[in-house]
Design a protein around this motif. Structure first.
Motif: not given
Length: 499
Positions: A73-91, A302-307
């Motif tokens: 929180p409060g850093t440049l890693l505010e979202f971490g890998v969430l956008p990358v992971a969510f977009s990969a799962f989505l498509w 770990a993929v199902p848990l990350i999803f």
């Protein structure tokens, strides 16, 4: 005349965004190791405070979700890998369910598919940043209210300051996306998302357990490491009983109960990761050449848990932002209600709404005692059901289904002992489908129960995903070391035993 595909609409954007080219030749072992370590170091260095934001004033609303996504929180890693992971799962889901027309045997389609994932990741990071900035997340209204009550004069940030925060977070998310792409294209070991989660989980657990840094709390200076604080309590507390109880129950920082819950979950997962079914295989061309093909119980890792937690993280960001931006709309409270943690004022905790029922948000209880009683069961059920269903479908979507394994065997002139080639796919499917479902179920259940029982604020499931990810990366490193003859050519051979 064929219709226009969604992938075709990405072509104009493919030439705009930066792209990591595939290596011209296969990277050697040492190069892969250097790329992996360098990417991990750069990722950790991105944990710098956001310019114009005082991280001490940021009240975290997603602390229990962060450990699995390497976010701070409060850093440049505010979202971490969430956008990358969510977009990969989505498509990947869209392609697996044939909602997206893509031919993975075509290099041009694969390139456009990767561009689509990258564009989605960058847009998600931008949207998240806009929502949180204009929801007052980085300058909490609670902070301004308390400051006004104390007679302090604070000026609300200007529009330019808010836009600057959005730009910073978008640029940092773009860098993370490109580094993940770098590792995904075989410049390093493992997946970029998994590598970042592993390094973050390792540092988080180590800091939580034996961290030597201190923080100022209402009780004075406290160590971030639970074990270090326990030792300090034994020497500084007048009552040994109080020191022990405080070390196991403190709320503002990690306590020993959370550490033990995480260790128990890891031990269980390590045990389950060694459970496997071995298929006897042989070469159809070379006589007497037989071997085994192991199928692990934790087939999906770990993929199902990350999803599952990426869905929770996504819903919490959207829900928190909407309830803050449109605070006058009483119907949005049905999504979730967040209240400032009263004692330390460092976190927002869910206290009601739909998201409360599927959360492990710590400390605060709902105003409705029935919801507080039901929440552990609804949360566990949600995590287990979503993970199991996703784990069952993931082999088909990721190209590791029984049909894909059978095709791989056929290409390598391998057959199952005592089975005809035409039945090979069916026989392998009898093992892979139960393994992927049961493994996902066991992993999710262990992580969810430890979260509920230990109140670990995400430490248990974050450590579980980190351990599973590290096992997959280590397996790839060992496989590369043995199969490519790296033991004789690598500069590390003098440090690593060959036997």
């Amino acid at each position: 005349m064929s219709g226009i595909r969604l992938l075709d609409l990405i072509k104009p954007f493919a030439s705009i965004f930066l792209e990591v080219e595939l290596p011209y030749e296969k990277s050697i072992f040492d190069e892969k190791l250097v790329y992996t370590v360098a990417a991990a170091i750069i990722y950790l260095l991105l944990g710098l405070p956001i310019n114009g934001v005082n991280d001490e004033n940021v009240v975290d609303a997603f602390g229990w979700l962060r450990n699995c996504f390497a976010s701070t929180p409060g850093t440049l890693l505010e979202f971490g890998v969430l956008p990358v992971a969510f977009s990969a799962f989505l498509w990947q889901i869209a392609a697996g369910d044939k909602l997206l027309d893509v031919d993975f045997t075509s290099s041009s389609d694969r390139k456009l598919f990767q561009s689509l994932q990258k564009l989605t990741s960058i847009l998600l990071g931008f949207v998240f940043a806009v929502l949180l900035v204009f929801a007052g997340y980085f300058q909490p209204i609670d902070y301004f209210t308390s400051a006004a009550e104390n007679g302090e004069l604070l000026v609300e940030p200007s529009l330019f300051s808010k836009l600057l925060i959005v730009v910073e977070l978008t640029v940092s998310n773009t860098i993370i996306t490109l580094m993940a792409e770098l590792l995904d294209k075989h410049y390093g070991f493992g997946s970029g998302i998994i590598d970042f989660i592993v390094i973050s989980s390792a540092t988080t657990f180590t800091t939580s357990f034996i961290g030597l840094t201190t923080q100022v709390t209402s009780r004075g200076f406290e160590s971030t490491g639970a074990l270090v604080q326990f030792v300090k309590n034994m020497f500084s507390s007048k009552s040994y009983a109080y020191g022990i109880v405080e070390a196991f129950t403190r709320q503002n920082l990690t306590n020993l109960t959370q550490i033990y819950a995480a260790i128990f979950a890891v031990c269980l997962i390590v045990y389950l990761s060694n459970c496997r079914y071995e298929i006897s295989i042989k070469s159809s061309k070379v006589r007497s050449m037989a071997s085994i093909y192991p199928i692990k119980l934790l087939y999906c890792g770990a993929v199902p848990l990350i999803f599952t937690y990426s869905v929770l993280y996504f819903c919490n960001i959207i829900g928190f932002s909407l309830t803050r931006i449109f605070s006058s709309n009483k119907y949005l409270a049905l999504i979730g209600t967040w209240e400032l943690e009263p004692e330390f004022k460092k976190t927002y905790n869910l206290t009601g709404g739909l998201l409360y029922l599927i959360s492990a948000s710590p400390s605060c209880s709902s105003t409705n005692p029935l919801l507080s009683l039901v929440r552990p069961f609804t949360y566990t059920a949600f995590v287990v059901v979503v993970s199991t269903l996703f784990g069952k479908a993931w082999p088909h979507m990721s190209g590791s289904s029984a049909k894909d394994v059978a095709k791989q065997f056929k290409e390598q002139d391998i057959t199952m002992v005592g089975r005809r080639d035409v039945l090979m796919s069916k026989e392998i499917g009898k093992i892979i489908v139960p393994a992927s479902s049961a493994g996902s179920f066991a992993t999710a259940l262990a992580a969810a129960i430890c979260e509920c029982c230990g109140g670990s604020k995400g430490l248990s499931y974050g450590t579980v995903t980190g351990v599973l990810g590290s096992l997959s990366v280590l397996e790839e490193i060992v496989s590369e070391w043995q199969q490519t003859g790296a033991a004789g050519s690598s500069q590390l051979s003098q440090f690593i035993p060959t036997q």
